[in-house]
Write an enzyme that holds these catalytic residues in place. Structure first.
Site, PDB file in Angstrom:
ATOM      1  N   MET A 338       2.489  -3.121   7.828  1.00 58.03           N
ATOM      2  CA  MET A 338       3.377  -3.460   6.718  1.00 58.03           C
ATOM      3  C   MET A 338       4.351  -2.320   6.431  1.00 58.03           C
ATOM      4  O   MET A 338       5.558  -2.550   6.276  1.00 58.03           O
ATOM      5  CB  MET A 338       2.556  -3.786   5.469  1.00 58.03           C
ATOM      6  N   LYS A 421      -5.868   3.377  -2.293  1.00 59.60           N
ATOM      7  CA  LYS A 421      -4.556   3.333  -2.918  1.00 59.60           C
ATOM      8  C   LYS A 421      -4.463   4.338  -4.067  1.00 59.60           C
ATOM      9  O   LYS A 421      -3.439   5.018  -4.234  1.00 59.60           O
ATOM     10  CB  LYS A 421      -4.243   1.917  -3.416  1.00 59.60           C
ATOM     11  N   SER A 443      -0.968  -7.160  -2.083  1.00 62.45           N
ATOM     12  CA  SER A 443      -0.910  -8.617  -2.055  1.00 62.45           C
ATOM     13  C   SER A 443      -1.821  -9.258  -3.095  1.00 62.45           C
ATOM     14  O   SER A 443      -1.603 -10.408  -3.472  1.00 62.45           O
ATOM     15  CB  SER A 443      -1.278  -9.130  -0.658  1.00 62.45           C
ATOM     16  N   HIS A 464       5.599  -6.809  -3.526  1.00 57.39           N
ATOM     17  CA  HIS A 464       4.754  -7.498  -2.548  1.00 57.39           C
ATOM     18  C   HIS A 464       5.619  -8.151  -1.477  1.00 57.39           C
ATOM     19  O   HIS A 464       6.271  -9.168  -1.726  1.00 57.39           O
ATOM     20  CB  HIS A 464       3.889  -8.553  -3.252  1.00 57.39           C
ATOM     21  N   GLU A 476       7.811 -10.614  -3.931  1.00 53.28           N
ATOM     22  CA  GLU A 476       7.346 -10.657  -5.317  1.00 53.28           C
ATOM     23  C   GLU A 476       7.459  -9.260  -5.916  1.00 53.28           C
ATOM     24  O   GLU A 476       6.921  -8.298  -5.362  1.00 53.28           O
ATOM     25  CB  GLU A 476       5.891 -11.108  -5.392  1.00 53.28           C
ATOM     26  N   ASN A 514       0.012 -15.887  -3.635  1.00 53.49           N
ATOM     27  CA  ASN A 514      -1.302 -15.871  -2.993  1.00 53.49           C
ATOM     28  C   ASN A 514      -2.310 -16.777  -3.686  1.00 53.49           C
ATOM     29  O   ASN A 514      -3.203 -17.336  -3.042  1.00 53.49           O
ATOM     30  CB  ASN A 514      -1.837 -14.436  -2.909  1.00 53.49           C
TER      31      ASN A 514
END
Length: 734
Positions: A338, A421, A443, A464, A476, A514
Site C-alpha cells: 500500500m 501503528k 482500512s 483510506h 475515504e 468496508n
C-alpha cells in the site's frame, strides 16, 4: 452575430473559424446557449456567399467533455411539471422535441451545403464527439492528452445526438458497438486507423490542417449522403450481418446481465437505424434516446456518477474557510504494497515523496514498484523513459525518519495492527514540523483510537486508499473525534491532487465502504452454509449488478484478513457482533485447510499457474445442507445481496458515519462496485421508495434473520414518505 461562447472570424481565403471558448468555465460543455449560438453560426456560414467553409476548434486546453448533464436532468423535471399541467401526451411531445434538439442541429450543420471541419486537441467526448462526427472532416492533435469517444453508457445513456448512427457508418459495426457499449476512449492514432480522423498532426497545426482541407475543395457531403453509400460491415440482413448481431446480443447479456436499459436501446437503435436512410435512422435514435433519458436508471446514474461525483471532486465537503493548499512534499512511512502504491500515485501527480521504512533495502524495494508501474506504461506506449526518470526523481527512499521533517503531509501506511501503528505514529510525530499534517492509511482501525499515539490529534486524520491504489478512484477521508478542519482540508486537497474522488467519513469501525463490503461477503458465506451452490452464489451476485461474486471478492482481500477482522470485532464489540457460522467457516478454511485466498493460490477458488481460476471442489464439504438449485428463488438471492448492503449504508447515515447521501452512493459504486445501475445503495432505496424497501427488508428479516431488520431511520422515512434525495423525490412525484 452576437456570440458569447464562441469567437467567430473569417480569414482572407473566406474560411471561417469558430473558436468555442465559454467564459468563466475551465471546460467547454454543451448547454442550451451553446446550441443557440452554434445554430447561428451554421445559418450564418450557409447564408454568406463569401464563406467557403468553417473550422470549429476550442479555446480551452481540452476541446469539450460533452453535454451538460444537468441540462438533460432538467428535461425530466420539466416533463414532470408539464405532465401535471397538460397531461402525458403533451408533455411527452415537448420532451421528445427538446431531447432531439442537438441531433437536429448537427444534422442541419451536416447538410447546410458548406464544408465544416473540426480541429481537436485534448478530450472530445460525448455530445462534443458527436459534433465532430457530424462535421465533414476531423483533425486530431497527436498529443497524448487527446482522446475521442462516446462514454454516455457510463451514466446510463447512449449517444443520442447522431453518434449511434454515424459511427457505425464510418467504421465496422462490431468496432463501433464496442466503442459505444464500453464507453471507450480512442487515442489519435487509433482514431485515424479506424477512419474516424482524417488527419493527425502536431497540436499547433490542427487548425491550419483543417483550413487546408477546406481550401483544397473539401466536400460538404457526408459519406452516408452520397448516392450508392455502402455500410462498412454490409447490410444488417446479410451473411455478414448475421455474424454480428446474434453475438452482439449475447455479449450485451453477458456484460450487463440486462440491468442497463441504455445498452439494450443502443443495440436496438443501431440495428434498426442501419436498415434506414440517415434521416429516418436519426429519428429512430431520438425515440430510443428520449425513452432512456426518462428511465429511472439514467436518472440515478446521472445524479450519482456525474453530478454528485463532480461536486465531490470539486470539494463539496471541504471546509470552505481553509485556504486550498496542495502538499509540495509528502512522506509515506511503510514501503509495503500500500505504501509503495501511494508513493507512486503521489509522484505521478508531481508531488515530491519521502518514502521511509526500517532499512534502505526495504525502502528501495518500495520505490521499485514505481519503476515497474512506469515501465508497464512505457511498454504500452503511454509514457516515455523520460517520464519514468522524472517520476523516480521525485521519490526519496530512506530509513531516516528525520527526513520527514521537510514534509507538509505524512501518511503512515504500515501493517494493520494497532500496536505497530501506534509505535510508528509516535516516531513520526516526534520529527514533524508544527504545521505538518499526520495521516494514517487504515482500512478498519478507528482513527480516534490511533490518535492517542500522537501529541496533536487536531492535525491527525485518516486516509483510506483502496487496493489497487493506482486504479481505484475512491479514497475515504476519516475524521476522528479530534481531527481539525485544517487536517481534513489538507487531506482532501491531497486526494484531489491525485485525481481521485474523496468522501468524508466520521470515525467508526470499518468506516463506510468496508462495513458494506463485509456485509456482502458475509451474505455469500451464509448462503454457502444454507446449501446454495457456490457457482449460483457467484453468478447471482453478478446478475444483481455486483462486479464480482462475494466468494471471489473474499479471496482477493484474503481469507485470513477476514478472519482477523471477525475476531477483532468479536473482541472489541462482543459475541453478538459476529456470525458464528461465518467465523466457523473462515476458521476451517484458514486454519484447517490453509486456504488464504488468491495470495497463496487457494481460497474459495483454486488459482492454477496456467489457466483460469475455478471454484474449489472441496467447498461441498462446507455445506451442512444441500438445496436443489431448481427450487431456489433467484430473485430473493439478488435482493439479499443488494438489501444487506443498502441497510448498512442507511445505518451509516443514521449513525452519522456519513452525513451526505452523495458520498454514500458515489463511495459505494467507486469503492466496491455496488450495482451502478441503481445509482448506489441510497438511490436504490429511494428508487423503490422507503415504504416498499422497509416492507422488503421486513420480509427478508422474517425469512433470513435480524440482519435484514430496517433501522429506525428507514422506518421513520417509510412512515413520513421521506427520501435521502428529498428534492428529487418531490420532482418525480409531481
Amino acid at each position: 452575430m452576437n456570440l458569447v461562447n464562441f469567437r467567430f472570424e473569417i480569414d482572407a481565403d473566406g474560411i471561417a473559424l469558430a473558436t468555442w471558448d465559454m467564459p468563466d468555465r475551465s471546460m467547454n460543455v454543451i448547454t442550451a446557449e451553446v446550441m443557440e449560438e452554434l445554430s447561428l453560426i451554421v445559418v450564418g456560414v450557409a447564408a454568406d456567399e463569401e464563406v467557403k467553409g468553417c473550422v470549429i476548434t476550442s479555446g480551452k486546453e481540452s476541446f469539450s467533455g460533452g453535454a451538460d448533464l444537468a441540462m438533460l436532468q432538467d428535461l425530466g423535471r420539466n416533463h414532470a411539471l408539464l405532465k401535471a399541467e397538460r397531461g402525458e401526451t403533451a408533455a411527452m411531445e415537448v420532451f421528445f422535441d427538446q431531447s432531439r434538439r442537438l441531433s437536429q442541429l448537427y444534422r442541419r450543420l451536416e447538410t447546410c451545403g458548406k464544408p465544416f471541419a473540426i480541429a481537436i486537441h485534448g478530450i472530445c467526448l460525448g455530445g462534443a464527439f458527436e459534433l465532430a462526427l457530424a462535421c465533414h472532416y476531423r483533425v486530431l492533435s497527436d498529443a497524448d492528452a487527446t482522446r475521442v469517444g462516446l462514454p454516455e453508457i457510463k451514466v446510463g445513456l447512449f449517444p443520442g445526438a447522431g453518434g449511434s448512427q454515424r459511427l457505425p457508418r464510418l467504421m465496422p459495426t462490431p468496432d463501433a458497438l464496442q466503442l459505444m457499449a464500453r464507453g471507450e476512449q480512442l487515442r489519435p492514432g487509433a482514431a485515424k486507423k479506424l477512419g474516424i480522423a482524417g488527419a493527425v498532426v502536431p497540436r499547433e497545426q490542427i487548425v491550419e490542417a483543417a483550413r487546408d482541407w477546406i481550401r483544397q475543395g473539401g466536400k460538404a457531403l457526408a459519406p452516408w449522403d452520397e448516392p450508392g453509400f455502402r455500410l462498412p460491415s454490409g447490410k444488417v440482413y446479410s451473411p455478414a450481418g448475421m455474424q454480428i448481431w446474434p453475438p452482439a446480443n449475447a455479449i450485451y447479456r453477458r456484460e450487463t446481465q440486462d440491468n442497463y436499459p441504455a445498452g439494450r436501446a443502443l443495440l436496438q437503435a443501431v440495428y434498426e437505424g442501419l436498415q434506414l436512410p440517415i434521416d429516418q435512422a436519426l429519428t429512430v435514435e431520438s425515440r430510443y434516446f428520449a425513452s432512456i433519458l426518462r428511465s429511472p436508471v439514467a436518472a440515478a446514474m446521472i445524479r450519482t456518477l456525474f453530478l454528485s461525483k463532480q461536486e465531490l471532486d470539486k470539494g463539496a465537503r471541504r471546509p470552505k474557510e481553509i485556504p486550498p493548499a496542495k502538499p509540495a512534499t509528502v512522506g509515506i512511512v511503510g514501503a509495503g504494497f500500500m505504501g509503495a502504491a501511494i508513493t507512486y500515485v503521489a509522484a505521478l501527480a508531481g508531488i515530491k515523496v519521502v518514502l521511509v521504512d526500517r532499512d534502505q533495502e526495504t525502502a528501495d524495494k518500495g520505490k521499485s514498484l514505481s519503476h515497474k508501474l512506469m515501465t508497464d506504461q512505457i511498454m504500452k506506449g503511454r509514457a516515455k523513459m523520460a517520464d519514468r526518470d522524472r517520476l523516480l526523481g521525485l521519490i526519496t527512499a530512506t530509513p531516516d525518519y528525520t527526513a520527514l521533517g521537510a514534509c507538509d503531509l505524512v501518511i503512515e501506511a504500515v501493517f494493520e495492527d494497532p500496536k505497530v501503528k501506534a509505535e510508528v505514529l509516535g516516531r513520526i510525530d516526534a520529527v514533524l514540523r508544527d504545521d505538518a499534517i499526520l495521516a494514517t492509511n487504515t482500512s478498519t482501525l478507528p482513527v480516534s483510537g490511533l490518535a492517542r499515539a500522537v501529541t496533536r490529534p487536531e492535525r491527525f486524520v485518516g486516509i483510506h486508499f483502496f487496493s489497487p491504489v493506482e486504479k481505484m478512484l475512491l479514497v475515504e477521508v476519516i475524521r476522528g473525534q479530534g481531527t481539525g478542519d485544517r487536517a481534513l482540508a489538507v487531506a482532501l486537497d491531497f486526494v484531489r491532487a491525485l485525481k481521485k474522488t474523496p468522501i468524508v467519513v466520521n470515525d467508526a469501525r470499518g468506516f463506510y465502504a468496508n462495513r458494506c463490503v463485509l456485509a456482502y461477503v458475509r451474505e455469500g458465506h451464509i448462503m454457502l452454509g444454507e446449501g446454495v451452490p457456490p457457482a449460483m452464489i457467484e453468478n447471482v451476485a453478478k446478475q444483481a449488478g455486483m462486479p464480482v461474486g462475494p466468494l471471489a471478492l473474499n479471496d482477493e482481500v484474503a481469507l485470513d484478513l477476514a478472519l482477523r477482522i471477525v475476531r477483532a470485532t468479536k473482541a472489541e464489540v462482543g459475541n453478538d457482533a459476529v456470525d458464528p457460522a461465518q467465523e466457523a467457516l473462515l476458521v476451517a478454511l484458514v486454519e484447517g485447510e490453509g486456504r488464504l485466498g488468491r495470495k497463496n493460490r487457494k481460497g474459495f477458488y483454486d488459482y492454477p499457474e496456467n489457466g483460469p481460476k475455478r471454484l474449489w471442489p472441496g467447498l461441498r464439504a462446507f455445506k451442512p445442507v444441500s438445496q436443489n438449485p431448481d427450487t431456489i428463488d433467484i430473485a430473493v438471492l439478488k435482493q439479499r445481496f443488494l438489501v444487506v448492503q443498502a441497510l448498512e449504508a442507511a445505518r451509516a447515515i443514521e449513525e452519522k458515519v456519513l452525513t451526505d447521501p452523495r458520498e454514500g452512493d458515489v463511495g459505494a459504486i467507486l469503492g466496491f462496485g455496488f450495482a451502478p445501475f441503481t445509482g448506489g445503495p441510497l438511490s436504490y432505496i429511494d428508487g423503490m421508495g422507503a415504504a416498499t424497501f422497509v416492507g422488503l427488508s421486513e420480509r427478508l428479516a422474517a425469512a433470513h434473520g435480524p440482519r435484514f431488520a430496517p433501522c429506525d431511520l428507514l422506518v421513520e422515512m417509510a412512515r413520513t414518505g421521506g427520501a435521502f434525495y428529498a428534492e428529487d423525490a418531490r420532482s418525480a412525484a409531481a
